[in-house]
Structure formats: structure tokens, C-alpha cells
Design an enzyme around this catalytic site. Sequence first.
Site, short mmCIF file in Angstrom:
data_model
loop_
_atom_site.label_atom_id
_atom_site.label_comp_id
_atom_site.label_asym_id
_atom_site.label_seq_id
_atom_site.Cartn_x
_atom_site.Cartn_y
_atom_site.Cartn_z
N GLY A 87 2.94 4.29 -4.06
CA GLY A 87 3.42 5.35 -4.96
C GLY A 87 4.56 6.16 -4.35
CD GLU A 122 4.57 2.29 -7.44
OE1 GLU A 122 3.65 2.96 -6.93
OE2 GLU A 122 4.34 1.41 -8.28
CD GLU A 164 1.39 -0.34 -4.46
OE1 GLU A 164 2.03 -1.22 -3.85
OE2 GLU A 164 1.91 0.69 -4.91
N1 CAA Z 1 -4.04 7.87 0.68
C1 CAA Z 1 -4.90 8.69 1.30
N2 CAA Z 1 -4.82 8.99 2.62
C2 CAA Z 1 -3.83 8.42 3.31
C3 CAA Z 1 -2.90 7.54 2.73
C4 CAA Z 1 -3.04 7.27 1.34
N3 CAA Z 1 -2.16 6.48 0.67
N4 CAA Z 1 -2.05 7.11 3.69
C5 CAA Z 1 -2.42 7.72 4.84
N5 CAA Z 1 -3.52 8.50 4.61
C6 CAA Z 1 -4.26 9.31 5.59
C7 CAA Z 1 -5.11 8.44 6.49
O1 CAA Z 1 -6.31 8.11 5.87
C8 CAA Z 1 -5.28 9.35 7.68
O2 CAA Z 1 -6.27 10.30 7.38
P1 CAA Z 1 -7.50 10.57 8.40
O3 CAA Z 1 -6.83 11.12 9.63
O4 CAA Z 1 -8.34 11.56 7.67
O5 CAA Z 1 -8.13 9.24 8.65
C9 CAA Z 1 -3.95 10.10 7.75
O6 CAA Z 1 -3.35 9.96 6.45
C10 CAA Z 1 -2.98 9.50 8.77
O7 CAA Z 1 -2.86 8.10 8.49
P2 CAA Z 1 -3.03 6.97 9.59
O8 CAA Z 1 -3.98 7.40 10.66
O9 CAA Z 1 -3.34 5.68 8.88
O10 CAA Z 1 -1.53 6.94 10.19
P3 CAA Z 1 -0.78 5.73 10.91
O11 CAA Z 1 0.47 6.33 11.46
O12 CAA Z 1 -1.70 5.01 11.82
O13 CAA Z 1 -0.42 4.70 9.73
C11 CAA Z 1 0.42 4.10 7.55
C12 CAA Z 1 0.52 5.05 8.76
C13 CAA Z 1 0.86 2.70 7.94
C14 CAA Z 1 1.36 4.66 6.47
C15 CAA Z 1 -1.04 4.05 7.02
O14 CAA Z 1 -1.51 5.40 6.88
C16 CAA Z 1 -1.20 3.35 5.72
O15 CAA Z 1 -1.20 2.13 5.66
N6 CAA Z 1 -1.40 4.13 4.60
C17 CAA Z 1 -1.67 3.59 3.30
C18 CAA Z 1 -0.44 2.95 2.66
C19 CAA Z 1 -0.79 2.35 1.33
O16 CAA Z 1 -1.56 1.41 1.21
N7 CAA Z 1 -0.18 2.90 0.23
C20 CAA Z 1 -0.41 2.42 -1.10
C21 CAA Z 1 -1.44 3.26 -1.78
S1 CAA Z 1 -1.95 2.63 -3.35
C22 CAA Z 1 -0.75 3.13 -4.43
O17 CAA Z 1 0.21 3.79 -4.09
C23 CAA Z 1 -0.98 2.72 -5.85
C24 CAA Z 1 0.18 2.89 -6.76
O18 CAA Z 1 1.08 2.09 -6.87
C25 CAA Z 1 0.24 4.04 -7.63
#
Ligand code: CAA
Length: 257
Positions: A108, A111, A131
Site C-alpha cells: 500500500g 500504491e 502482497e
Molecule cells: N503492517 C503492520 N506492521 C508493520 C508493517 C505492515 N505493513 N510493516 C512493518 N511493520 C512493523 C513490524 O511488524 C515491526 O513491528 P514490531 O516491532 O511490533 O514487531 C515494525 O514495523 C518494524 O518492522 P521490522 O522489524 O519488520 O523492520 P525491518 O527493518 O526488519 O524490515 C520491512 C522492514 C522489510 C519493510 C518489513 O517490515 C516488512 O516486510 N514489512 C511488511 C511489508 C509488506 O508486506 N507490505 C505489504 C502489506 S499488504 C498491503 O499493502 C495490501 C495492499 O495492497 C493494500
Amino acid sequence: MAYETLIVETHEAVGLIRINRPQALNALNSTVLAELKQAYGAFHADEAIGAIVLTGSEKAFAAGADIKEMQPLEFADVYKSDFISGWDEVAKARKPVIAAVSGFALGGGCELAMMCDFIIAADTAKFGQPEITLGIIPGMGGSQRLTRAVGKAKAMDLILTGRMMDAAEAERSGLVSRIVPADKLIDEALTAAAKIASLSRPSVLMAKEAVNRALETTLEEGLRFERRLFHSLFATEDQKEGMAAFIEKRKPVFKNR
Ligand code: CAA
């Protein structure tokens, strides 16, 4: 106005919005959406504002929709509420919006950046649509806007594998308009926005409408639409002023009418 998830400032004729949920890498939850709509609404209502810059933190523009908010949802919940469709209102902003992206712009987040009129990226920016790694697909326009921006091959590669691309690859593929050093990102975006805000408002809004129309229609219709808008600008005081100022070798003073 105090926001829980945004920091909102004005810099002369430019509105600056920073997404501010550092504990979640600026994940986009329903509060961010509600507050962004409010902040956009306020800037649109303010005649003095001519352009908006949307940014995040150094580490993340936004790491996606909030996975913790989405995880318990069922089909019936998301279908009945048409979950996530509220972002369409953000995409339809009338005033120009520049995305200033540093760090992660994923899911997102990518996006949301693509809903803006153009993206200026810090050299640290990373874009992706991960995703698929969560068992879903993009839901805020990724499969449509990314494909239009970078073409089918690159969009399929990113959306099917979930891999990230760096700023250089994003610029090469046409997703971002320019790359700047991370410590210059906000200044560059504010300068670009200030330039836009200094121009005649009707011509800026029509230019935006005309470019967006190119994504929606045939060449023939798009050219006709452009020409009608072009003609209509000859009804503005600013066209007279802009052209007179050029001929008289001075700076124009636009009245936005
Ligand atoms: N939603 C909720 N929480 C999130 C998040 C997300 N998309 N991305 C990161 N966070 C949170 C983590 O859970 C973590 O929280 P805690 O400390 O409470 O565990 C905090 O942010 C820090 O994140 P990381 O410890 O994972 O940080 P990192 O530097 O090791 O990694 C990252 C960074 C690679 C961006 C990793 O956080 C990640 O992969 N995040 C998710 C990315 C993702 O999958 N995005 C797509 C979401 S779905 C979507 O967007 C649907 C749509 O099209 C509308």
C-alpha cells in the site's frame, strides 16, 4: 489540527504531510486514511495552498497496509465494507501531490506513492508489491497503476515474486521522475511543489487533468480533451498576464483566474 499519525505543516504555498507511525514503519491503517483525507481536505479548501508534498520518514515512506489490522478480517467483512476503497478519494486529489519517497514504499505504500502525481525518490528508496508473500494481491491499485507506470514485464516480475526494486531501477523503469540524495529529498520536493504553486492555478489543474486523461482514453479523445482545455485557458486573465510578461521580459503576476 492535531493528528495522531501525521505531521502536517505549511511552507508558504505548499502543504507538507509526513506520515508518522515510526513504530510500524508508517503502515497504513484506518487512522492514517481518515487523517490523510482530513489533511487533504484542509489543503484543498485553503486557497493559499497550490501543491502538496506527501512523505514519510527516512526509513519508510510506508511499509504497506497495516498487516496487523488486516490479519483477522474475513471475506464478508472486507466485501461488505468495500475495504480499502476509501483510498480512491486520496487518489482523486485535485491539487498536485508530489510523493517524496525515502526508504521502504511497499505494498500500500508503493500504491499510495503511485496515487500521487509524481514520485521523487531518495537514493535509499525501495519499492515493491510484496502482497503475494502474504497470500493476497495488491488492493490499492498496484496491479493497475504499476502496470501503467512500468509496463507488464516489470509489473509481473514485481507483483508475482514480491521482490523489491531500488531507486535506480525504479527511475529506469519510469516509476519515479528523479532520484536525489536522501538528505536533499524534502528540499527538492518542496522546491518542485513551490514552483508548481507559483504558476497559474487553472493551468496547473488542467495540465494535471489532461495528463491523467491520457491513462483513461484513446489518443483521439485525449487530444480532443487536451485541445478543449487548452482553448479554455484563453479565457483566463492569467493567460493574458503570462504572455504579456514574457513579451515585456518580466515575471508574471498570476491571479489564479
Ligand atoms: N503492517 C503492520 N506492521 C508493520 C508493517 C505492515 N505493513 N510493516 C512493518 N511493520 C512493523 C513490524 O511488524 C515491526 O513491528 P514490531 O516491532 O511490533 O514487531 C515494525 O514495523 C518494524 O518492522 P521490522 O522489524 O519488520 O523492520 P525491518 O527493518 O526488519 O524490515 C520491512 C522492514 C522489510 C519493510 C518489513 O517490515 C516488512 O516486510 N514489512 C511488511 C511489508 C509488506 O508486506 N507490505 C505489504 C502489506 S499488504 C498491503 O499493502 C495490501 C495492499 O495492497 C493494500
